[in-house]
Write a protein that holds these residues in place. Structure first.
Motif, PDB file in Angstrom:
ATOM      1  N   ALA A  14      24.433  11.142  -0.411  1.00 18.10           N
ATOM      2  CA  ALA A  14      25.000  11.077  -1.763  1.00 18.10           C
ATOM      3  C   ALA A  14      26.349  11.779  -1.850  1.00 18.10           C
ATOM      4  O   ALA A  14      27.161  11.471  -2.732  1.00 18.10           O
ATOM      5  CB  ALA A  14      24.021  11.697  -2.763  1.00 18.10           C
ATOM      6  N   SER A  21      28.608  11.576   0.395  1.00 20.90           N
ATOM      7  CA  SER A  21      29.600  10.761   1.114  1.00 20.90           C
ATOM      8  C   SER A  21      29.565   9.341   0.562  1.00 20.90           C
ATOM      9  O   SER A  21      28.948   8.450   1.165  1.00 20.90           O
ATOM     10  CB  SER A  21      29.297  10.754   2.621  1.00 20.90           C
ATOM     11  OG  SER A  21      29.312  12.057   3.153  1.00 20.90           O
ATOM     12  N   PRO A  22      30.199   9.100  -0.584  1.00 23.01           N
ATOM     13  CA  PRO A  22      30.145   7.774  -1.218  1.00 23.01           C
ATOM     14  C   PRO A  22      30.681   6.655  -0.319  1.00 23.01           C
ATOM     15  O   PRO A  22      30.231   5.513  -0.430  1.00 23.01           O
ATOM     16  CB  PRO A  22      31.011   7.945  -2.475  1.00 23.01           C
ATOM     17  CG  PRO A  22      31.853   9.156  -2.226  1.00 23.01           C
ATOM     18  CD  PRO A  22      31.019  10.058  -1.361  1.00 23.01           C
ATOM     19  N   ASN A  23      31.613   6.979   0.572  1.00 30.88           N
ATOM     20  CA  ASN A  23      32.161   5.949   1.458  1.00 30.88           C
ATOM     21  C   ASN A  23      31.102   5.402   2.413  1.00 30.88           C
ATOM     22  O   ASN A  23      31.205   4.267   2.880  1.00 30.88           O
ATOM     23  CB  ASN A  23      33.335   6.496   2.266  1.00 30.88           C
ATOM     24  CG  ASN A  23      34.598   6.581   1.442  1.00 30.88           C
ATOM     25  OD1 ASN A  23      34.741   5.887   0.439  1.00 30.88           O
ATOM     26  ND2 ASN A  23      35.529   7.422   1.852  1.00 30.88           N
ATOM     27  N   GLN A  56      27.931   4.744   1.631  1.00 35.69           N
ATOM     28  CA  GLN A  56      27.222   3.688   0.893  1.00 35.69           C
ATOM     29  C   GLN A  56      28.107   2.453   0.741  1.00 35.69           C
ATOM     30  O   GLN A  56      27.645   1.315   0.869  1.00 35.69           O
ATOM     31  CB  GLN A  56      26.804   4.197  -0.485  1.00 35.69           C
ATOM     32  CG  GLN A  56      26.038   3.181  -1.328  1.00 35.69           C
ATOM     33  CD  GLN A  56      24.672   2.843  -0.742  1.00 35.69           C
ATOM     34  OE1 GLN A  56      23.862   3.725  -0.497  1.00 35.69           O
ATOM     35  NE2 GLN A  56      24.422   1.554  -0.502  1.00 35.69           N
ATOM     36  N   ARG A  81      27.511  -3.304  -8.078  1.00 38.35           N
ATOM     37  CA  ARG A  81      27.806  -1.913  -7.720  1.00 38.35           C
ATOM     38  C   ARG A  81      29.287  -1.718  -7.372  1.00 38.35           C
ATOM     39  O   ARG A  81      29.896  -0.731  -7.788  1.00 38.35           O
ATOM     40  CB  ARG A  81      26.923  -1.515  -6.541  1.00 38.35           C
ATOM     41  CG  ARG A  81      26.811  -0.035  -6.316  1.00 38.35           C
ATOM     42  CD  ARG A  81      25.547   0.363  -5.575  1.00 38.35           C
ATOM     43  NE  ARG A  81      25.291  -0.424  -4.370  1.00 38.35           N
ATOM     44  CZ  ARG A  81      24.188  -1.132  -4.161  1.00 38.35           C
ATOM     45  NH1 ARG A  81      23.242  -1.191  -5.089  1.00 38.35           N
ATOM     46  NH2 ARG A  81      24.012  -1.805  -3.040  1.00 38.35           N
TER      47      ARG A  81
END
Length: 454
Positions: A262, A264-266, A268, A333
């Protein structure tokens, strides 16, 4: 009637240095045209050029003028029919020994006849700033073709030609086509092998050269029967069998159920785009970036591959992708909230930017996905690479192993180079696409059954 040429000293107006301009004179059908070279000479120097003994300065001048005359003669010989316009295009405008039209002070913009501005491309394509050889040299033909690709907005292809030219120049410089024989190419291949380059990379450098040869033949700069080094009983570009790039379905299952960090959004984002490619007929990153909402009807995405936009202009082939549940969630998303028909589906490109900027953004997009997917696959203990290219291979391999026909897969991928599959194009209806798409997530059903059994 062929054109004639000569090197003359124009004594009509003396320069401040006391010398006169040396010019190349071409006469065709009694019409003379003169082209000023970068050289000047005094009358007594000009008269001495025919003497057996010359100073080093005059020897150099004589040698350069002979070179101009020889190369200009070679161009004229290959012009059938001759015209001043073609002669100027293929010799005068690209010869560093001939004076060109003066630019305004501080103006370094390179302008073609179509007034295309190449200045924004100078940094990416160093060949635009180099001293180019005369027609018949590889630098001339590479430059002309790279400029053509830039004008057509085919930046990625132009980059590959720049890399090919740079490699050849490092090998033995800017040589003429006549120098590039079968022996030359074998020596070049061995030179690349000594740098531990793979067969695939060697092929990447050599295929543009072969295309440049064909372009020079088409332009009348060289003759195929005299110096074409490729083909049967000549030099053959090496090919590699290639390693298996596709992932096993079990590895894709691991990626699908992987819980991203969570913080490290990159991570996902990279996973989402990789899965979007896998589920979406192996759609490549450039085509993902170019998708607009008008391509999506709520159930299917239809588009034409950017890669075949030029080659299939008259008979474009449309790829249809069934958008499964996972792809819908990814669109919600990551997709742009403004769903106007002409708006990009994903925030990768921006409207109104230059083709060069588009290329840079897509390269960055690919890099981000591949970097983060490497972290994911390392965390999962997957041994194979997990790049965007692997997503495409995995899509086709998983479907093939699940029983889908080769014809369907080639249609889904948008392949155009296998003639035996042409009759199958457009033969698969949307219901079939929907059914076969479900096989990409077969592991979901297995896990569901396991939970129900427990």
């Amino acid at each position: 009637m062929s054109a004639t040429l000569s090197i003359i000293l124009d004594t009509r107006r003396v320069k401040q240095s006391g010398k006169y301009p040396v010019k190349l004179r071409v006469i065709f059908q009694r019409e003379p045209r003169s082209y000023q070279t970068i050289f000047d000479a005094a009358k007594n120097e000009w008269e001495k050029l025919s003497a057996p003994r010359l100073s080093s300065e005059l020897k150099t001048l004589k040698s350069k003028l002979k070179q101009i005359e020889k190369e200009a003669s070679a161009v004229i010989e290959n012009l059938e029919p001759f015209s001043f316009e073609e002669f100027e295009k293929k010799f005068i405008h690209v010869n560093s020994f001939v004076k060109q039209r003066k630019q305004k002070p501080g103006n370094i913009i390179t302008v073609d006849k179509d007034e295309f501005d190449y200045e924004p491309y100078h940094k990416k394509f160093r060949i635009l700033l180099e001293e180019i050889g005369s027609p018949g040299h590889i630098s001339y033909s590479y430059l002309e073709y790279i400029k053509k690709l830039i004008r057509e907005h085919r930046i990625g292809t132009a980059v590959s030609y720049q890399c090919s030219y740079t490699s050849l120049k490092k090998f033995k410089g800017d040589v003429s086509f006549s120098v590039i024989t079968t022996s030359y190419l074998i020596e070049y291949e061995n030179w690349l092998k000594n740098q531990e380059l793979s067969k695939a990379t060697i092929g990447i450098y050599l295929r543009p050269l072969r295309a440049i040869f064909n372009e020079a033949i088409e332009e009348g700069l060289i003759k195929r029967e005299k110096c074409y080094p490729f083909g049967k009983r000549k030099y053959k570009i090496p090919t590699s069998a290639g390693k298996k790039k596709a992932l096993e379905l079990s590895d894709i299952e691991k990626i699908f159920f992987y819980k991203c960090n969570a913080e490290s959004p990159n991570e996902q984002i990279a996973k989402d785009y990789w899965l979007f490619s896998y589920f979406g007929n192996g759609i490549n990153p450039k085509d993902i970036a170019n998708l607009r909402y008008k391509n999506f009807d709520g159930e299917f995405i239809t588009f034409e591959r950017a890669k075949t936009e030029n080659t299939l202009r008259n008979e474009p082939k449309v790829i249809t992708i069934f958008v499964n549940e996972e792809m819908r969630e990814i669109i919600e998303r990551l997709g742009n909230k403004d769903k106007s028909p002409n708006n990009y589906m994903f925030p990768i490109l921006e409207r109104g930017i230059t083709p060069l900027r588009q290329y840079e953004l897509i390269q960055n997009f690919v890099g981000v996905i591949n970097d983060w997917m490497k972290r994911i696959k390392d965390n999962l203990g997957i041994q194979k690479k997990v790049t965007t290219y692997v997503a495409r291979h995995s899509f086709s391999t998983v479907l093939k192993r699940s029983g889908a026909s080769t014809e369907y897969i080639q249609e889904a991928l948008g392949h155009t180079d296998i003639k035996t599959t042409e009759s199958y194009l457009d033969s698969f209806d949307k219901e079939t696409k929907r059914e076969l798409s479900s096989r990409l997530t077969a592991f979901k059903n297995i896990r569901k059954m396991e939970k129900e059994f427990i």
